[in-house]
Design a protein around this motif. Structure first.
Motif, PDB file in Angstrom:
ATOM      1  N   PRO A 143      -5.431   5.415  -5.269  1.00 39.60           N
ATOM      2  CA  PRO A 143      -4.359   4.876  -4.428  1.00 39.60           C
ATOM      3  C   PRO A 143      -4.845   4.658  -2.991  1.00 39.60           C
ATOM      4  CG  PRO A 143      -3.580   6.758  -5.672  1.00 39.60           C
ATOM      5  CD  PRO A 143      -5.064   6.683  -5.882  1.00 39.60           C
ATOM      6  N   ALA A 144      -4.382   3.569  -2.378  1.00 37.30           N
ATOM      7  CA  ALA A 144      -4.850   3.225  -1.034  1.00 37.30           C
ATOM      8  C   ALA A 144      -3.697   3.211  -0.045  1.00 37.30           C
ATOM      9  CB  ALA A 144      -5.514   1.858  -1.057  1.00 37.30           C
ATOM     10  N   LYS A 145      -3.908   3.854   1.094  1.00 41.09           N
ATOM     11  CA  LYS A 145      -2.979   3.756   2.207  1.00 41.09           C
ATOM     12  C   LYS A 145      -3.339   2.490   2.983  1.00 41.09           C
ATOM     13  CE  LYS A 145      -2.248   8.697   2.853  1.00 41.09           C
ATOM     14  NZ  LYS A 145      -2.346   9.806   3.799  1.00 41.09           N
ATOM     15  N   PRO A 146      -2.440   2.006   3.841  1.00 40.45           N
ATOM     16  CA  PRO A 146      -2.765   0.791   4.601  1.00 40.45           C
ATOM     17  C   PRO A 146      -4.011   0.928   5.474  1.00 40.45           C
ATOM     18  CG  PRO A 146      -0.432   1.282   4.778  1.00 40.45           C
ATOM     19  CD  PRO A 146      -1.061   2.427   4.067  1.00 40.45           C
ATOM     20  N   SER A 147      -4.335   2.146   5.893  1.00 43.43           N
ATOM     21  CA  SER A 147      -5.487   2.341   6.777  1.00 43.43           C
ATOM     22  C   SER A 147      -6.790   2.579   6.015  1.00 43.43           C
ATOM     23  CB  SER A 147      -5.230   3.527   7.709  1.00 43.43           C
ATOM     24  OG  SER A 147      -5.062   4.702   6.950  1.00 43.43           O
ATOM     25  N   ALA A 148      -6.749   2.584   4.684  1.00 44.75           N
ATOM     26  CA  ALA A 148      -7.969   2.778   3.905  1.00 44.75           C
ATOM     27  C   ALA A 148      -8.922   1.612   4.156  1.00 44.75           C
ATOM     28  CB  ALA A 148      -7.632   2.874   2.422  1.00 44.75           C
ATOM     29  N   THR A 149     -10.214   1.896   4.126  1.00 43.95           N
ATOM     30  CA  THR A 149     -11.191   0.852   4.411  1.00 43.95           C
ATOM     31  C   THR A 149     -11.789   0.299   3.127  1.00 43.95           C
ATOM     32  OG1 THR A 149     -12.942   2.496   4.641  1.00 43.95           O
ATOM     33  CG2 THR A 149     -11.793   1.826   6.650  1.00 43.95           C
ATOM     34  N   VAL A 150     -12.173  -0.973   3.191  1.00 40.16           N
ATOM     35  CA  VAL A 150     -12.864  -1.628   2.089  1.00 40.16           C
ATOM     36  C   VAL A 150     -14.235  -2.069   2.567  1.00 40.16           C
ATOM     37  CG1 VAL A 150     -10.855  -2.403   0.808  1.00 40.16           C
ATOM     38  CG2 VAL A 150     -11.762  -3.839   2.583  1.00 40.16           C
ATOM     39  N   VAL A 151     -15.184  -2.007   1.673  1.00 42.05           N
ATOM     40  CA  VAL A 151     -16.548  -2.463   1.944  1.00 42.05           C
ATOM     41  C   VAL A 151     -16.949  -3.393   0.813  1.00 42.05           C
ATOM     42  CG1 VAL A 151     -17.206  -0.395   3.234  1.00 42.05           C
ATOM     43  CG2 VAL A 151     -17.526  -0.450   0.778  1.00 42.05           C
TER      44      VAL A 151
ATOM     45  N   CYS B 234       0.838  -1.209   0.000  1.00 43.00           N
ATOM     46  CA  CYS B 234       0.000   0.000   0.000  1.00 43.00           C
ATOM     47  C   CYS B 234       0.869   1.253   0.000  1.00 43.00           C
ATOM     48  CB  CYS B 234      -0.922   0.012   1.216  1.00 43.00           C
ATOM     49  SG  CYS B 234      -2.202  -1.247   1.175  1.00 43.00           S
ATOM     50  N   ARG B 235       1.871   1.282   0.864  1.00 40.51           N
ATOM     51  CA  ARG B 235       2.745   2.456   0.932  1.00 40.51           C
ATOM     52  C   ARG B 235       3.531   2.647  -0.356  1.00 40.51           C
ATOM     53  NH1 ARG B 235       3.189   0.835   6.349  1.00 40.51           N
ATOM     54  NH2 ARG B 235       4.979  -0.482   5.917  1.00 40.51           N
ATOM     55  N   GLY B 236       3.836   1.556  -1.053  1.00 42.15           N
ATOM     56  CA  GLY B 236       4.577   1.641  -2.307  1.00 42.15           C
ATOM     57  C   GLY B 236       3.718   1.996  -3.507  1.00 42.15           C
ATOM     58  N   GLY B 237       2.417   2.144  -3.309  1.00 46.65           N
ATOM     59  CA  GLY B 237       1.537   2.510  -4.404  1.00 46.65           C
ATOM     60  C   GLY B 237       1.090   1.349  -5.264  1.00 46.65           C
ATOM     61  N   HIS B 238       1.201   0.130  -4.753  1.00 47.44           N
ATOM     62  CA  HIS B 238       0.844  -1.061  -5.525  1.00 47.44           C
ATOM     63  C   HIS B 238      -0.585  -1.524  -5.292  1.00 47.44           C
ATOM     64  CE1 HIS B 238       5.023  -1.316  -6.606  1.00 47.44           C
ATOM     65  NE2 HIS B 238       5.376  -1.390  -5.341  1.00 47.44           N
ATOM     66  N   VAL B 239      -1.325  -0.819  -4.439  1.00 52.05           N
ATOM     67  CA  VAL B 239      -2.707  -1.204  -4.139  1.00 52.05           C
ATOM     68  C   VAL B 239      -3.616  -0.020  -4.445  1.00 52.05           C
ATOM     69  CG1 VAL B 239      -4.297  -1.975  -2.346  1.00 52.05           C
ATOM     70  CG2 VAL B 239      -1.947  -2.796  -2.339  1.00 52.05           C
ATOM     71  N   ARG B 240      -4.708  -0.309  -5.163  1.00 46.95           N
ATOM     72  CA  ARG B 240      -5.690   0.720  -5.485  1.00 46.95           C
ATOM     73  C   ARG B 240      -7.076   0.185  -5.156  1.00 46.95           C
ATOM     74  NH1 ARG B 240      -3.270   4.612  -8.561  1.00 46.95           N
ATOM     75  NH2 ARG B 240      -5.130   5.407  -9.565  1.00 46.95           N
ATOM     76  N   ILE B 241      -7.907   1.050  -4.562  1.00 48.12           N
ATOM     77  CA  ILE B 241      -9.296   0.706  -4.273  1.00 48.12           C
ATOM     78  C   ILE B 241     -10.161   1.594  -5.159  1.00 48.12           C
ATOM     79  CG2 ILE B 241     -11.107   0.609  -2.530  1.00 48.12           C
ATOM     80  CD1 ILE B 241      -8.913   0.392  -0.413  1.00 48.12           C
TER      81      ILE B 241
ATOM     82  N   VAL C 298     -10.559  -3.989  -5.828  1.00 53.69           N
ATOM     83  CA  VAL C 298      -9.199  -3.827  -5.329  1.00 53.69           C
ATOM     84  C   VAL C 298      -8.233  -4.332  -6.387  1.00 53.69           C
ATOM     85  CG1 VAL C 298      -7.557  -4.496  -3.545  1.00 53.69           C
ATOM     86  CG2 VAL C 298      -9.939  -4.092  -2.941  1.00 53.69           C
ATOM     87  N   ARG C 299      -7.279  -3.474  -6.749  1.00 59.72           N
ATOM     88  CA  ARG C 299      -6.221  -3.845  -7.697  1.00 59.72           C
ATOM     89  C   ARG C 299      -4.916  -3.847  -6.915  1.00 59.72           C
ATOM     90  NH1 ARG C 299      -5.978  -3.430 -13.282  1.00 59.72           N
ATOM     91  NH2 ARG C 299      -8.018  -2.452 -13.221  1.00 59.72           N
ATOM     92  N   ALA C 300      -4.277  -5.024  -6.806  1.00 60.45           N
ATOM     93  CA  ALA C 300      -3.049  -5.142  -6.015  1.00 60.45           C
ATOM     94  C   ALA C 300      -1.979  -5.844  -6.835  1.00 60.45           C
ATOM     95  CB  ALA C 300      -3.318  -5.924  -4.737  1.00 60.45           C
ATOM     96  N   ARG C 301      -0.790  -5.243  -6.867  1.00 63.13           N
ATOM     97  CA  ARG C 301       0.344  -5.889  -7.522  1.00 63.13           C
ATOM     98  C   ARG C 301       1.073  -6.705  -6.474  1.00 63.13           C
ATOM     99  NH1 ARG C 301       3.969  -2.007 -10.445  1.00 63.13           N
ATOM    100  NH2 ARG C 301       5.420  -2.180  -8.732  1.00 63.13           N
TER     101      ARG C 301
ATOM    102  N   ARG D  24      -3.298  -8.421  -9.435  1.00 65.74           N
ATOM    103  CA  ARG D  24      -4.574  -9.094  -9.151  1.00 65.74           C
ATOM    104  C   ARG D  24      -5.678  -8.048  -9.084  1.00 65.74           C
ATOM    105  NH1 ARG D  24      -4.112 -14.116  -6.367  1.00 65.74           N
ATOM    106  NH2 ARG D  24      -6.341 -14.184  -6.766  1.00 65.74           N
ATOM    107  N   VAL D  25      -6.795  -8.324  -9.712  1.00 68.65           N
ATOM    108  CA  VAL D  25      -7.971  -7.473  -9.660  1.00 68.65           C
ATOM    109  C   VAL D  25      -9.077  -8.302  -9.028  1.00 68.65           C
ATOM    110  CG1 VAL D  25      -9.623  -6.110 -10.984  1.00 68.65           C
ATOM    111  CG2 VAL D  25      -7.251  -6.290 -11.753  1.00 68.65           C
ATOM    112  N   VAL D  26      -9.546  -7.873  -7.857  1.00 68.68           N
ATOM    113  CA  VAL D  26     -10.573  -8.629  -7.145  1.00 68.68           C
ATOM    114  C   VAL D  26     -11.692  -7.690  -6.710  1.00 68.68           C
ATOM    115  CG1 VAL D  26      -9.001 -10.429  -6.335  1.00 68.68           C
ATOM    116  CG2 VAL D  26      -9.362  -8.425  -4.936  1.00 68.68           C
ATOM    117  N   GLU D  27     -12.886  -8.256  -6.611  1.00 66.09           N
ATOM    118  CA  GLU D  27     -14.037  -7.516  -6.104  1.00 66.09           C
ATOM    119  C   GLU D  27     -14.348  -8.054  -4.712  1.00 66.09           C
ATOM    120  OE1 GLU D  27     -18.774  -7.068  -6.978  1.00 66.09           O
ATOM    121  OE2 GLU D  27     -17.444  -7.506  -8.654  1.00 66.09           O
TER     122      GLU D  27
END
Length: 118
Positions: free
Chosen positions: A37-45, A26-33, A50-53, A59-62
């Motif tokens: 761009p998502a910080k480690p403390s960002a929330t998901v519902v 997340c800090r490296g910019g490899h995760v997007r919600i 979610v797109r994560a390298r 990986r692209v997951v719902e």
């Protein structure tokens, strides 16, 4: 539970090996919600994309279900829908070692079989 931290969720559904790895991604910019761009403390519902390298794959997951504790692999796969596109098929290139000469009759037949399949 309606929402949880993204680093905790990535670890809980087994997309990353450890929670610190998820936080580092997340800090490296490899995760997007939802393409942000998502910080480690960002929330998901549920319903978020979610797109994560992870490693060398993206990986692209719902998100279907939100969990914060690590669970078994069978339960973890029910918490998301994998929308990762298929990797492109790599066609092997026929190469011969330098100085190997002409192909033998057997090698020639194998090459012809390969060419007719594609």
């Amino acid at each position: 539970m309606e929402s949880t931290r993204i680093d905790s969720w990535l670890w809980a559904v087994r997309l990353t090996k450890t929670r610190p790895d998820a936080a580092q991604a997340c800090r490296g910019g490899h995760v997007r919600i939802n393409d942000k761009p998502a910080k480690p403390s960002a929330t998901v519902v549920p319903g978020d994309t979610v797109r994560a390298r992870v490693g060398d794959r993206t990986r692209v997951v719902e998100v279907v279900r939100v969990i914060s504790k690590r669970v078994g692999a069978e339960i973890a796969t029910m918490c998301f829908i994998d929308r990762t596109p298929k990797p492109p098929v790599e066609v092997p290139i026929a190469r011969r070692d330098r100085g190997a000469g002409r192909p033998t009759k057997r090698e020639r037949r194998e090459l012809d079989r390969f060419r007719t399949q594609n």
